[in-house]
Design an enzyme around this catalytic site. Structure first.
Site, PDB file in Angstrom:
ATOM      1  N   CYS A   1      88.423  55.018  24.650  1.00 55.89           N
ATOM      2  CA  CYS A   1      88.942  55.607  25.890  1.00 55.89           C
ATOM      3  C   CYS A   1      90.166  54.832  26.388  1.00 55.89           C
ATOM      4  O   CYS A   1      91.214  54.890  25.758  1.00 55.89           O
ATOM      5  CB  CYS A   1      87.830  55.687  26.943  1.00 55.89           C
ATOM      6  SG  CYS A   1      88.195  56.861  28.278  1.00 55.89           S
TER       7      CYS A   1
ATOM      8  N   HIS B  85      83.445  58.507  23.936  1.00 49.95           N
ATOM      9  CA  HIS B  85      82.579  57.327  24.044  1.00 49.95           C
ATOM     10  C   HIS B  85      81.453  57.386  23.004  1.00 49.95           C
ATOM     11  O   HIS B  85      80.403  57.976  23.256  1.00 49.95           O
ATOM     12  CB  HIS B  85      81.984  57.231  25.451  1.00 49.95           C
ATOM     13  CG  HIS B  85      82.983  56.861  26.494  1.00 49.95           C
ATOM     14  ND1 HIS B  85      83.256  55.550  26.826  1.00 49.95           N
ATOM     15  CD2 HIS B  85      83.814  57.621  27.253  1.00 49.95           C
ATOM     16  CE1 HIS B  85      84.197  55.520  27.761  1.00 49.95           C
ATOM     17  NE2 HIS B  85      84.551  56.767  28.040  1.00 49.95           N
TER      18      HIS B  85
ATOM     19  N   GLU C 260      79.472  55.087  22.220  1.00 53.91           N
ATOM     20  CA  GLU C 260      78.344  54.252  22.642  1.00 53.91           C
ATOM     21  C   GLU C 260      77.332  55.008  23.487  1.00 53.91           C
ATOM     22  O   GLU C 260      76.191  54.565  23.660  1.00 53.91           O
ATOM     23  CB  GLU C 260      78.848  53.025  23.417  1.00 53.91           C
ATOM     24  CG  GLU C 260      79.369  53.290  24.817  1.00 53.91           C
ATOM     25  CD  GLU C 260      80.825  53.728  24.867  1.00 53.91           C
ATOM     26  OE1 GLU C 260      81.423  53.640  25.945  1.00 53.91           O
ATOM     27  OE2 GLU C 260      81.370  54.172  23.832  1.00 53.91           O
TER      28      GLU C 260
ATOM     29  N   GLY D 116      56.598  38.748  34.614  1.00 59.08           N
ATOM     30  CA  GLY D 116      57.457  39.812  34.112  1.00 59.08           C
ATOM     31  C   GLY D 116      57.801  39.594  32.653  1.00 59.08           C
ATOM     32  O   GLY D 116      57.444  38.577  32.054  1.00 59.08           O
TER      33      GLY D 116
END
Length: 524
Positions: free
Chosen positions: A82, A169, A171, A225
């Site tokens: 891009c 894009h 990705e 976590g």
């Protein structure tokens, strides 16, 4: 790390971390740097490849992010995405224009058979566009290898100089076969062998921890976590009893969570470490009494955690190292990595307890993305219920209870949340057993919250005036945007029935359909 790597140069694109993750999915190590990185540092690193991200600017405008033309003359393969593609063309003699209309969203695209990045891919496909400016003329020596209806130069390449530019894009998951395109670049054009794997990471990192720590003592605030649990397991493998984990149970965890953490890391667990559990529930409830403002609750919970942790640290005595579960997005989002990333100051970067005496910090996960952290957890033998925990806010249930936090409200939201998650997981498991795949409605995050609203109801022959619970489920790729998950109505009916019948103090259940934006995933 002494290994092959690709670097991502960030020009302010919203997908910079996604680019790096896609490269790592190809088993190639990748790091993100600001476009301000000095070219001498790039030469020193000698990366196998360079990827230039998108960005919100026009490359030909004054003060827009840019880079020296020399970057394209190093002999290192470069992929511009891009804005990165436009910048490459602008610097090398092509032409970039601002048309009357941009190109956004899913777009049909045609690839040339000569396109190196599109090797063995269908010629007609769909890509994700998100640009206003576009390339009007390719630079000398470049061949156009893709186009769309509104973008005549959607991709161009100079094979001899190993320079590639795509306006779309790859990705983003909406670009079909996008990950394969990145694979073709990093493994094909760049010649990366693909040695970045979690088993080798674990082995190498254990050696690095031992070298850094020596015979020193390490202290870790274990939250339960994913990040802190994987960190505890990794440190345990490396240094054993030199590690002390302090687990502060503030009474705002999900149902049974405290016992699950102790079961893994406590005296009956499989890790030979020093484990301290601090039951501080009443202390927290007392501090939170009468507090209704969300940010005030967050601050109290965070400050009290530091105080409790510091008190326990004093009992332990002198330690040499403080361990932190910092991961790569924390580093990037705190502005220490890419350009677009000065989004928030993260609790693991720049926030340390003031009254714990230590000489250095240990952050062995700081180069990993969350999905890689989970892989490390599995590699270390942690149970699935720890490794695949859903995202959980630092203040815990304190921000899933709207209004004042009390012991009764915590019990209600714990029980309702446990029922909700159990039923969703049960339905998903049954679907997978019947169809051989996960249901399309399976949410990425789902939980119950307690509203601050009471309503009239009838149970048996008696009038009730009880709380309303809201259940939420979202599907998302990056948690930056999210849509409500379309959980089957019969599953929601079962959830509603069980919560009302089994959780004392609840007579109404809502399903939250709000997307993000305009809402946030959490309630407070």
């Amino acid at each position: 790390m002494d290994q092959e790597k690709v670097i991502v140069i960030d020009f302010g694109g919203q997908y910079n971390q996604l680019v790096a993750r896609r490269v790592r999915e190809c088993n190639v190590y990748c790091e993100i740097y600001s476009y301000k990185i000095d070219i001498e540092k790039i030469k020193e690193m000698n990366p196998k490849g360079i990827i230039l991200t998108g960005g919100p600017n026009s490359c030909y405008e004054e003060n827009s992010p840019s880079y020296r033309k020399e970057l394209f003359e190093l002999g290192i393969p470069v992929l511009g995405i891009c804005y990165g593609a436009q910048l490459m063309m602008h610097k090398l003699g092509g032409k970039v224009i601002t048309p009357e209309v941009g190109e956004y969203g899913k777009t049909e695209i045609t690839y040339s058979a000569n396109g190196v990045m599109f090797k063995d891919l269908p010629s007609e496909s769909v890509c994700w566009m998100s640009h206003f400016d576009r390339i009007a003329e390719a630079a000398p020596g470049f061949e156009v290898v893709a186009h769309t209806a509104d973008c005549p130069i959607a991709a161009t390449q100079n094979v001899e100089k190993k320079l590639y530019a795509v306006q779309f894009h790859p990705e983003v998951l909406h670009t079909k076969n996008g990950t394969q395109m990145i694979y073709n670049f990093v493994r094909g054009v760049c010649g990366c062998a693909g040695t970045w794997k979690m088993d080798s990471f674990v082995k190498n990192t254990i050696d690095e921890i031992r070298e850094q720590v020596g015979d020193g003592k390490v202290l870790l605030a274990l939250s339960g976590g994913v990040d802190s649990s994987v960190l505890a397991a990794l440190l345990a493998k490396a240094i054993g009893k030199q590690l002390t984990c302090v687990f502060v149970d503030h009474g705002l965890l999900r149902k049974n969570e405290g016992d699950e953490v102790e079961g893994v890391f406590g005296k009956d667990g499989s890790f030979d470490i020093n484990f301290v559990r601090v039951n501080a529930q009443e202390r927290y409830y007392s501090k939170l009494a009468g507090v209704t403002e969300p940010e005030r609750k967050r601050k109290i919970i965070g400050e009290e955690f530091i105080r409790v942790f510091e008190e326990e640290a004093k009992k332990i005595g002198k330690v040499d190292f403080l361990a932190q579960g910092t991961i790569y997005p924390d580093v990037v989002e705190s502005g220490l990595g890419g350009e677009s990333a000065v989004i928030k100051s993260h609790h693991n970067v720049g926030g340390l307890p003031e009254h714990v005496d230590f000489k250095d910090i240990v952050e062995p996960l700081r180069n990993l993305f969350k999905d890689e952290v989970r892989k490390v957890g599995l590699e270390l033998g942690l149970p699935d219920y720890l490794v695949f925990r859903q995202p959980f806010p630092g203040p815990g249930l304190g921000i899933r209870i709207i209004g004042e936090v009390t012991a009764e409200k915590v019990r209600i939201v714990q029980d309702a949340d446990w029922i909700y998650r159990s039923e969703v997981e049960k339905a998903a498991k049954e679907y997978k057993e019947a169809h051989g795949e996960e249901p399309s409605w399976m949410p990425n995050q789902y939980f119950a919250a307690l509203t601050n609203m009471r309503s009239v109801g009838v149970m048996g022959d008696e009038r009730t005036y009880d709380y309303a619970v809201a259940v939420r489920a979202v599907r998302t790729v990056d948690f930056m945007t999210a849509e409500a998950a379309e959980i089957p109505f019969e599953v929601l009916q079962t959830v509603m029935s069980r919560i009302i019948n089994e959780v004392k103090g609840v007579n109404r259940v809502f399903y939250d359909l709000t997307s993000k934006p305009p809402g946030t995933i959490e309630f407070e």
